[in-house]
Structure formats: C-alpha cells, structure tokens
Write a protein that holds these residues in place. Structure first.
Motif, PDB file in Angstrom:
ATOM      1  N   HIS A 160       0.921  -1.240  -0.055  1.00 47.86           N
ATOM      2  CA  HIS A 160      -0.039   0.012   0.254  1.00 47.86           C
ATOM      3  C   HIS A 160       0.896   1.277   0.202  1.00 47.86           C
ATOM      4  O   HIS A 160       2.070   1.383  -0.193  1.00 47.86           O
ATOM      5  CB  HIS A 160      -0.880  -0.197   1.274  1.00 47.86           C
ATOM      6  N   LEU A 161       0.251   2.256   0.290  1.00 45.46           N
ATOM      7  CA  LEU A 161       0.810   3.562   0.208  1.00 45.46           C
ATOM      8  C   LEU A 161       2.120   3.707   0.923  1.00 45.46           C
ATOM      9  O   LEU A 161       3.173   4.171   0.084  1.00 45.46           O
ATOM     10  CB  LEU A 161      -0.116   4.583   0.503  1.00 45.46           C
ATOM     11  N   ASP A 162       2.189   3.139   1.967  1.00 37.66           N
ATOM     12  CA  ASP A 162       3.683   3.504   2.887  1.00 37.66           C
ATOM     13  C   ASP A 162       4.658   2.822   2.065  1.00 37.66           C
ATOM     14  O   ASP A 162       5.754   3.330   1.857  1.00 37.66           O
ATOM     15  CB  ASP A 162       3.228   3.165   4.249  1.00 37.66           C
ATOM     16  N   GLU A 163       4.414   1.491   1.712  1.00 35.83           N
ATOM     17  CA  GLU A 163       5.638   0.682   1.144  1.00 35.83           C
ATOM     18  C   GLU A 163       5.695   1.768  -0.460  1.00 35.83           C
ATOM     19  O   GLU A 163       6.898   1.752  -0.713  1.00 35.83           O
ATOM     20  CB  GLU A 163       4.997  -0.550   0.659  1.00 35.83           C
ATOM     21  N   GLY A 164       4.587   2.005  -1.061  1.00 30.21           N
ATOM     22  CA  GLY A 164       4.992   2.608  -2.506  1.00 30.21           C
ATOM     23  C   GLY A 164       5.726   3.949  -2.095  1.00 30.21           C
ATOM     24  O   GLY A 164       6.604   4.047  -2.903  1.00 30.21           O
ATOM     25  N   LEU A 165       5.650   4.843  -1.140  1.00 33.50           N
ATOM     26  CA  LEU A 165       6.549   5.681  -0.832  1.00 33.50           C
ATOM     27  C   LEU A 165       7.738   5.422  -0.367  1.00 33.50           C
ATOM     28  O   LEU A 165       8.736   6.107  -0.887  1.00 33.50           O
ATOM     29  CB  LEU A 165       5.599   6.828   0.283  1.00 33.50           C
ATOM     30  N   ARG A 166       7.887   4.307   0.263  1.00 27.97           N
ATOM     31  CA  ARG A 166       9.250   3.971   0.695  1.00 27.97           C
ATOM     32  C   ARG A 166      10.144   3.518  -0.581  1.00 27.97           C
ATOM     33  O   ARG A 166      11.229   3.716  -0.829  1.00 27.97           O
ATOM     34  CB  ARG A 166       9.098   2.692   1.542  1.00 27.97           C
ATOM     35  N   ILE A 167       9.505   2.949  -1.638  1.00 30.98           N
ATOM     36  CA  ILE A 167      10.158   2.591  -2.717  1.00 30.98           C
ATOM     37  C   ILE A 167      10.500   3.635  -3.600  1.00 30.98           C
ATOM     38  O   ILE A 167      11.765   3.751  -4.191  1.00 30.98           O
ATOM     39  CB  ILE A 167       8.955   1.495  -3.613  1.00 30.98           C
ATOM     40  N   ALA A 168       9.476   4.585  -3.532  1.00 33.91           N
ATOM     41  CA  ALA A 168       9.949   5.846  -4.434  1.00 33.91           C
ATOM     42  C   ALA A 168      11.100   6.769  -3.722  1.00 33.91           C
ATOM     43  O   ALA A 168      11.990   7.049  -4.448  1.00 33.91           O
ATOM     44  CB  ALA A 168       8.686   6.785  -4.249  1.00 33.91           C
ATOM     45  N   GLU A 169      10.998   6.625  -2.555  1.00 31.72           N
ATOM     46  CA  GLU A 169      12.263   7.253  -1.844  1.00 31.72           C
ATOM     47  C   GLU A 169      13.560   6.616  -2.018  1.00 31.72           C
ATOM     48  O   GLU A 169      14.654   7.457  -2.432  1.00 31.72           O
ATOM     49  CB  GLU A 169      11.875   7.151  -0.220  1.00 31.72           C
ATOM     50  N   ARG A 170      13.583   5.410  -2.310  1.00 30.92           N
ATOM     51  CA  ARG A 170      14.810   4.671  -2.542  1.00 30.92           C
ATOM     52  C   ARG A 170      15.244   5.132  -3.792  1.00 30.92           C
ATOM     53  O   ARG A 170      16.435   5.107  -4.028  1.00 30.92           O
ATOM     54  CB  ARG A 170      14.588   3.022  -2.262  1.00 30.92           C
ATOM     55  N   PHE A 171      14.072   4.771  -4.720  1.00 30.27           N
ATOM     56  CA  PHE A 171      14.767   5.238  -6.292  1.00 30.27           C
ATOM     57  C   PHE A 171      15.272   6.577  -6.290  1.00 30.27           C
ATOM     58  O   PHE A 171      16.370   7.062  -6.927  1.00 30.27           O
ATOM     59  CB  PHE A 171      13.368   5.047  -7.114  1.00 30.27           C
ATOM     60  N   GLU A 172      14.734   7.580  -5.569  1.00 29.62           N
ATOM     61  CA  GLU A 172      15.036   8.956  -5.730  1.00 29.62           C
ATOM     62  C   GLU A 172      16.481   8.902  -4.927  1.00 29.62           C
ATOM     63  O   GLU A 172      17.268   9.649  -5.601  1.00 29.62           O
ATOM     64  CB  GLU A 172      13.910   9.723  -5.196  1.00 29.62           C
ATOM     65  N   ALA A 173      16.585   8.461  -4.064  1.00 27.35           N
ATOM     66  CA  ALA A 173      17.932   8.371  -3.166  1.00 27.35           C
ATOM     67  C   ALA A 173      18.932   7.648  -4.366  1.00 27.35           C
ATOM     68  O   ALA A 173      20.317   8.255  -4.164  1.00 27.35           O
ATOM     69  CB  ALA A 173      18.236   7.665  -2.112  1.00 27.35           C
ATOM     70  N   SER A 174      18.654   7.055  -5.162  1.00 31.04           N
ATOM     71  CA  SER A 174      19.740   6.731  -6.229  1.00 31.04           C
ATOM     72  C   SER A 174      20.391   7.699  -6.950  1.00 31.04           C
ATOM     73  O   SER A 174      21.626   7.651  -7.574  1.00 31.04           O
ATOM     74  CB  SER A 174      19.174   5.518  -7.004  1.00 31.04           C
ATOM     75  N   GLY A 175      19.755   8.850  -7.016  1.00 27.28           N
ATOM     76  CA  GLY A 175      20.219   9.807  -7.966  1.00 27.28           C
ATOM     77  C   GLY A 175      20.104   9.473  -9.517  1.00 27.28           C
ATOM     78  O   GLY A 175      20.552  10.259 -10.338  1.00 27.28           O
ATOM     79  N   LEU A 176      19.231   8.477  -9.837  1.00 28.73           N
ATOM     80  CA  LEU A 176      19.154   8.084 -11.131  1.00 28.73           C
ATOM     81  C   LEU A 176      17.979   8.520 -11.899  1.00 28.73           C
ATOM     82  O   LEU A 176      17.665   8.384 -13.195  1.00 28.73           O
ATOM     83  CB  LEU A 176      19.412   6.458 -11.316  1.00 28.73           C
ATOM     84  N   VAL A 177      17.039   8.954 -10.942  1.00 26.33           N
ATOM     85  CA  VAL A 177      15.794   9.212 -11.556  1.00 26.33           C
ATOM     86  C   VAL A 177      15.248  10.779 -11.786  1.00 26.33           C
ATOM     87  O   VAL A 177      16.039  11.676 -10.939  1.00 26.33           O
ATOM     88  CB  VAL A 177      14.637   8.719 -10.658  1.00 26.33           C
ATOM     89  N   SER A 178      14.814  11.149 -12.950  1.00 32.09           N
ATOM     90  CA  SER A 178      14.432  12.711 -13.258  1.00 32.09           C
ATOM     91  C   SER A 178      13.102  12.972 -12.990  1.00 32.09           C
ATOM     92  O   SER A 178      12.723  14.224 -12.473  1.00 32.09           O
ATOM     93  CB  SER A 178      14.812  12.903 -14.650  1.00 32.09           C
ATOM     94  N   TYR A 179      12.232  12.159 -12.785  1.00 27.12           N
ATOM     95  CA  TYR A 179      10.726  12.701 -12.361  1.00 27.12           C
ATOM     96  C   TYR A 179       9.903  10.827 -12.030  1.00 27.12           C
ATOM     97  O   TYR A 179      10.487  10.049 -12.326  1.00 27.12           O
ATOM     98  CB  TYR A 179      10.070  13.250 -13.430  1.00 27.12           C
ATOM     99  N   PHE A 180       8.821  11.288 -11.098  1.00 31.96           N
ATOM    100  CA  PHE A 180       7.879  10.134 -11.014  1.00 31.96           C
ATOM    101  C   PHE A 180       6.519  10.299 -11.642  1.00 31.96           C
ATOM    102  O   PHE A 180       6.005  11.659 -11.553  1.00 31.96           O
ATOM    103  CB  PHE A 180       7.681  10.122  -9.488  1.00 31.96           C
ATOM    104  N   ASN A 181       6.053   9.525 -12.470  1.00 37.17           N
ATOM    105  CA  ASN A 181       4.892   9.387 -12.840  1.00 37.17           C
ATOM    106  C   ASN A 181       3.799   8.684 -11.956  1.00 37.17           C
ATOM    107  O   ASN A 181       4.107   7.338 -12.233  1.00 37.17           O
ATOM    108  CB  ASN A 181       4.986   9.061 -14.278  1.00 37.17           C
TER     109      ASN A 181
END
Ligand code: SF4
Length: 684
Positions: free
Chosen positions: A237-258
């Motif tokens: 659910h959303l809590d895990e979804g946000l955690r996943i997004a945070e980890r992707f963002e922390a990688s510095g590889l991502v330019s935006y989220f859709n």
C-alpha cells in the motif's frame, strides 16, 4: 455568460522543465497500450497519426507506452521491439512530427513479466514462480542470466530510443509488469541477492536504472511510472509505495515520477471507470509530492481542467497526466489555451471504446471520438467543407441525430434538427439516471453545445411527418428516430409513446418478441421504469438478455429506489456484455445492494405475478414469484416507420436522399453509432 479564458488556467498552460527537456505546458499524454501497430515490432502510420493528433492538440509531453525490451516481455504482439536497432529509423518520423507540432515525446520501457494479454502466454518471467492471482498461468523464476540479460536490454533499448530522437525514457514499475513484481513483497519471495529484504527487492530495478543511465548519459530525463498502491488485499500500500519511491530517488538516477496504482488483480483501479470518483487518487499524488524533490506527474481520473489547475495550484503535483481525456478530445489543451474550454469533449469514464478494445487486443477506439485510433481516416482535421452546401434535415435528437448534425454543420451544410421530445438526448437522458452514470450525459452536453454553436436550427416538440418534412425542401433527410423496447404496444415506453415499428413488422422486417406473457400487466419497459418514479418496496425481476447497462444499471437504479431486485439471464453472468472494469464494480455493488443475480436461467413465460424459468444447466423448471414488476431487457427494435413512409413517397427521387442511421437503422451501442454518424456526414 463569460467564457473561461486561457488566463483561467495559468499553471496548466505554463511551461515546465524536466531536466534538459522543456515542455510547453503541463499536460502529459499518459503511456498506454493502443493495439494500433501490426505485430512486426515497429510503429506504423496509425500509431504515428495517433500521437501527432495529440501533439497538434497541444499536449506538452507524450509518453509512448508500447515499448518493450525482449520477446518475453511483450504484453501483446503489438508492442514495439525497442531493443532492436531497426526501431531507430522506424520511429524517427514520429519524433520529428511530434516535435514539429511543438510537443516532446518519451518512450516508456516495460517488461510485462508475470502478466500478458497474449493467450496462450509467452514464457512469463517473474522473481518467483507463482501465477499472478488473476491469471491461470504460472511463471518462470528468473535466474541470474535472465536478470543480467534484462538489465542489459533496458540499456540497449534506451540507447535506441534516444538515437531515434525521443526526448526521454520512462521505466514502468507499475500496473502490470516485471519490475513492479520485483519490488512487491508478495510477488518477490526470493532469498538470493534479489529478494528477501527491501534493499534486495530494489536491487534489480535499480540495476535496470543504472543500465539505462549508462546508456543515455546524465542529460536525458529518465522517469519512473510508479505504482504507489497495489490495491489488493495481499499487495503493498501507500506507505510501502512511498518507501520504494524514496529509495529510487536516493539513487540519483531518476528525473521524475509518474504516479500510478493498481495491478492486474485490481485492474479496475488501474483504469478506473466512472464509478470511481474523479480525482480519487489525488491523495497518492499529494503524498509522493510531499516526500519528493523530483517533478511529479499526477494521475487518475483527472479530466476536469479546473481540477487539474487546482492540483497544480495546491502543489499536489507539477504535471497533469491525462490519458482518456486526450483520447476523447485530442484538442483539449489547445481549446483551453484558446479560451474555448466550453468546447471540450469530455471523457465519460465508460472504458467501452478504449480499454474494452485493447483488452481484446483490438485497436483503440473512443465512444466520444470516432477518430480515436482511426486518425488517418476519421480525424476531425480531415473534415472538408462541402463543395455544394445542402439542406440537411435530421429527424431525431439522440446521439445519432446530434452527431450527424454536428459534422454536417461543420462541413458547411444547412442543418435543421427535429426532436419530438421537449429536450435533446434521447435514451442517454434515461441512461444518465442510472447510479454512477451521470457522466454519460456529457455525451449529449457536448453535442448539444456543438450543434447550437454551429447554428443548427433545432425544433423541439416537433412531430415529423412526410408532408411536413418535404415542405422543408430538403436535399437530404436523415432519419435518426431511435429505437424502442422489443415489447408489445402499451408496454414499450411511456404510455404516450406511440409505436413506430408497425410497417417493418407488417412487412416481415421486424419479428415481434415471442416470449409468452410480455403483455402481462406486471411488465414494464426500462424506458418506462427510468422515466417514471417507481414505487419503493416493490419486488422486481429484471430479465437481462442484452448484457449491457440497460439491464444491470436499471436493476441497480431500482435497488436504490428501495425495490427488492433479482436479475436473471440465460448467460453465465448478468452484465455479460459490460467492459471488464465496469463489470467487476457492478458485481461488487450488486452484492452490496442485495441484488440477486441468477445466471444460466431462461425465462419461459411471464405470468401476472411472476415468471416461469428453466435452469439451463439442469433443465429444471421453476417459478420465481410473487413479483410486482417484470422488466424484460431484450435487444431493442428500430423505430423506423417514418423511414419507410419516406421511402414509399420519394422512392428513388434523386432530388431527396433519405438515409437512416443509429438505432433507427439497427439498435447498437454509442461507439458504433457515433462512427456511423460521422461516416455519413463526411459523405454528404
Ligand atoms: Fe473516455 Fe469512454 Fe472514450 Fe475511453 S471510450 S476515452 S472512457 S469516453
């Protein structure tokens, strides 16, 4: 009345920057499957025209959602083989035309993993061998060489897309697909380096992102379509979804989220129909925006420009993802920019033309827009002025009559439209009374506004007859008199509604319904039930021999009025013709509302207070009753008396062409009627 101007949407129409890429406004045409390509793995003219139409309509960014990285990752054979270099020259013309129109285009790369529309499926790749719960096919647990190959392919495909001129890459970790299944604790049960802990579940998609970044360099935007909530009892659910997004963002590889939500097991949340409230997913967009420093694309039933503007104003997102609204009206952004918001043709969330088609792997369509998926033939941009303007008289102000009037008027014909009722809209006005169906009324709202704007002369309360019509000196008479329930006289509609199929029946062109008891006093038509107030606490039996909303929605309407409702059908399920997302949600609501659904049951006869039915599986006969009201829903019959009267009078008179369209020709669903009306009007 003051019309909204472009100044009403300052944020929506303002430019935006994703990394190195400048967008002219905040509209994102969301990635989706169109089934327009032909299975050779390359784009074709139909797909090019589809995207160029939306670019010309003003979308700032278009994301092509057909691209995959290997044969095992194809959701359908129509997906583009982005890993092959031959896509580079094949895709370049699309990019060039989209750019010329002022838009930018990204390619969304996906691997369908454990899900596919192909039947029987290909080898379904997954973190762990287990079927997606909505599927009966199990998967192949990927080994290390599979993982390495997939990582490499994402990189190669990205390089090809950038070489073809695409402006950015989006990776699908959402909806269906392999990468989401790796981050999902339910689907990923591995105990090796790619599963077992949050960090290990993230490893494979992060390696994919690294591979893409390495292939395209630091300047090309690389975004993620991210599932924030799987909306299943077993999913995250959303809590895990946000955690996943945070980890992707922390990688510095991502330019935006859709943003995105839902899975194949909750597909009604992937592409929510009208039963899901507009803006339902705004809390998800807002939550991600609250923790992220990256640009956020909002998603999910955002069709109203005012709502879109509000989302931006409130800082819930930076860009507005629209898919179906731009299928229904490719010119939506341009109309806003030109201060023509009142001319927008709204998506009604029916899913009948778009999703229903592509889930069957058929080219995308739209009930509101006959040109959708057929831009090469039916784009409104192809409409030409008639060389000789004609006097066109349309009889009937339902969808068919209104659409033919709209397109005829746009082509420069002088159009008069006669409607016997006091308002336009025909059956749509009744359909809009069904629960959660109000949006279907927007079909008529658009057409009515369009014909008025185009100067169509509209006569309401106008009973057309042959003499009266010929007095108008028409060059063309279009008979769009609609249809009536296939019931005996006196049982068809409101009691004042005269029968209009007498000639066809006398000539053997219409066959009366043979079910015994249709003239019983307890029988009432859908038209009558929806038009009148139904006393509550009645016991009602609906016969669903049609499968669409006519029976299902009416049953729900009656239940909401306090009636006790049972629906019988000879088919395996009530609502057998409904589009899949709608069907699931109808059945959920029917269960909640206590509507009894009885499949495999043929009605043999109707008596004064009940029906006799036969179980088609056992052959057993039984009686259902007592009931107060029986509502039989069979395919309707044409109201075509006027058409035959006109033919009898003018014969083959070359001076007056007599045409019949819509239900007056053959009762059908809106999608085909809209197309037919446009086809006919394009040839006048
Ligand atoms: Fe919207 Fe219906 Fe058209 Fe799909 S078919 S885009 S849901 S109006």
């Amino acid at each position: 009345m003051t019309q909204p101007s472009s100044n009403s949407f300052p944020r929506l129409l303002s430019p935006f920057q994703i990394g190195s890429v400048s967008l002219s406004n905040r509209f994102v045409f969301q990635p989706h499957f169109t089934a327009l390509t032909i299975g050779d793995g390359l784009p074709n003219d139909a797909l090019r025209a589809y995207f160029v139409e939306r670019a010309l309509g003003g979308a700032g960014l278009i994301i092509d959602g057909h691209m995959t990285v290997m044969a095992e990752g194809m959701m359908a054979p129509h997906y583009l083989r982005a890993w092959e270099e031959r896509i580079i020259p094949a895709y370049r013309p699309i990019v060039e035309e989209v750019h010329r129109a002022g838009s930018r285009i990204f390619g969304q790369l996906t691997h369908s993993g454990h899900t596919t529309l192909t039947e029987p499926p290909q080898d379904l790749w997954a973190p762990t061998q287990m079927p997606e719960p909505s599927s009966r096919y199990t998967t192949r647990a990927m080994d290390l060489s599979d993982i390495r190959k997939t990582v490499r392919r994402f990189g190669e495909a990205s390089r090809n897309l950038v070489s073809a001129g695409l402006d950015g890459i989006e990776v699908k970790i959402a909806h269906d697909g392999l990468l989401r299944s790796f981050v999902s604790p339910y689907f990923n049960r591995r105990t090796d380096a790619y599963g077992g802990s949050f960090e290990k579940r993230m490893r494979f998609p992060l390696e994919v992102l690294e591979s893409i970044r390495e292939a395209v360099g630091p300047d090309v935007p690389v975004g993620i379509r991210i599932c924030l909530d799987e909306y299943t009892p077993f999913g995250y659910h959303l809590d895990e979804g946000l955690r996943i997004a945070e980890r992707f963002e922390a990688s510095g590889l991502v330019s935006y989220f859709n943003c995105d939500a839902g899975t194949f097991s909750s597909f009604w949340m992937e592409i929510p129909p009208a039963a899901v409230e507009q803006g339902y997913f705004r809390p998800l967009n807002r939550a991600l925006k609250g923790i992220s420093n990256l640009p956020i694309v909002a998603f999910g039933r955002i069709k109203d420009p005012d709502m879109a503007e509000r989302i931006l104003a409130l800082g819930e997102a930076d860009l507005i993802g629209m898919c179906r609204p731009l299928i229904a009206d490719p010119d939506l952004p341009r109309k806003l920019a030109e201060g023509r918001a009142d001319e927008i043709r709204a998506c009604i969330g029916c899913n009948d033309g778009c999703i229903h088609q592509v889930m069957q792997v058929k080219g995308i369509r739209c009930i509101q827009n006959p040109g959708a998926g057929q831009e090469l033939v039916y784009s409104e941009r192809l409409l030409t002025r008639a060389q000789v303007p004609k006097n066109v008289v349309v009889v009937g102000g339902g969808v068919a009559g209104l659409k033919v009037a709209e397109i005829s008027a746009r082509r420069g014909h002088h159009v008069t439209l006669l409607e016997r009722d006091t308002a336009l809209g025909g059956q749509i006005r009744l359909a809009a009374k069904q629960p959660l169906h109000q949006e279907i009324g927007e079909v008529v709202a658009y057409l009515e506004a369009a014909v008025k704007r185009l100067g169509v002369e509209i006569w309401l309360n106008a009973d057309a007859d042959v003499d009266g019509l010929l007095e108008l000196r028409p060059d063309v008479i279009v008979v769009a008199t609609g249809s009536q329930p296939d019931l005996p006289p006196g049982r068809r509609g409101s009691r004042t509604d005269p029968d209009a199929g007498t000639i066809a029946r006398a000539r053997g062109l219409q066959v009366p319904n043979a079910l015994p008891g249709l003239d019983a006093p307890c029988v009432r038509s859908v038209d009558e039930v929806l038009a009148d107030d139904v006393p509550s606490s009645q016991r009602v039996l609906v016969i669903d021999a049609h499968g669409h909303w006519e029976a299902a929605g009416t049953a729900e309407y009656l239940a909401d009025q306090g009636c006790t409702v049972e629906v019988v059908t000879s088919r395996p399920e009530v609502g057998f013709g409904l589009e899949a997302t709608n069907k699931v949600m109808f059945h959920q609501r029917a269960r909640e509302k206590g509507i009894r659904l009885t499949p495999w049951t043929e009605v043999e006869s109707i008596e004064h207070d009940g029906v006799t039915v036969r179980d088609l599986l056992t052959g057993e006969e039984r009686r259902i009753g007592p009931v107060d009201v029986v509502v039989p829903v069979f395919p309707r019959v044409s109201r075509d008396d006027l058409y035959f009267q006109l033919l009898d009078r003018v014969g083959n008179d070359a001076d007056v062409a007599v045409l019949r369209i819509g239900d007056a020709s053959a009762p059908r669903l809106i999608q085909t009627i809209m197309l037919e009306a446009q086809q006919i009007a394009m040839e006048l």
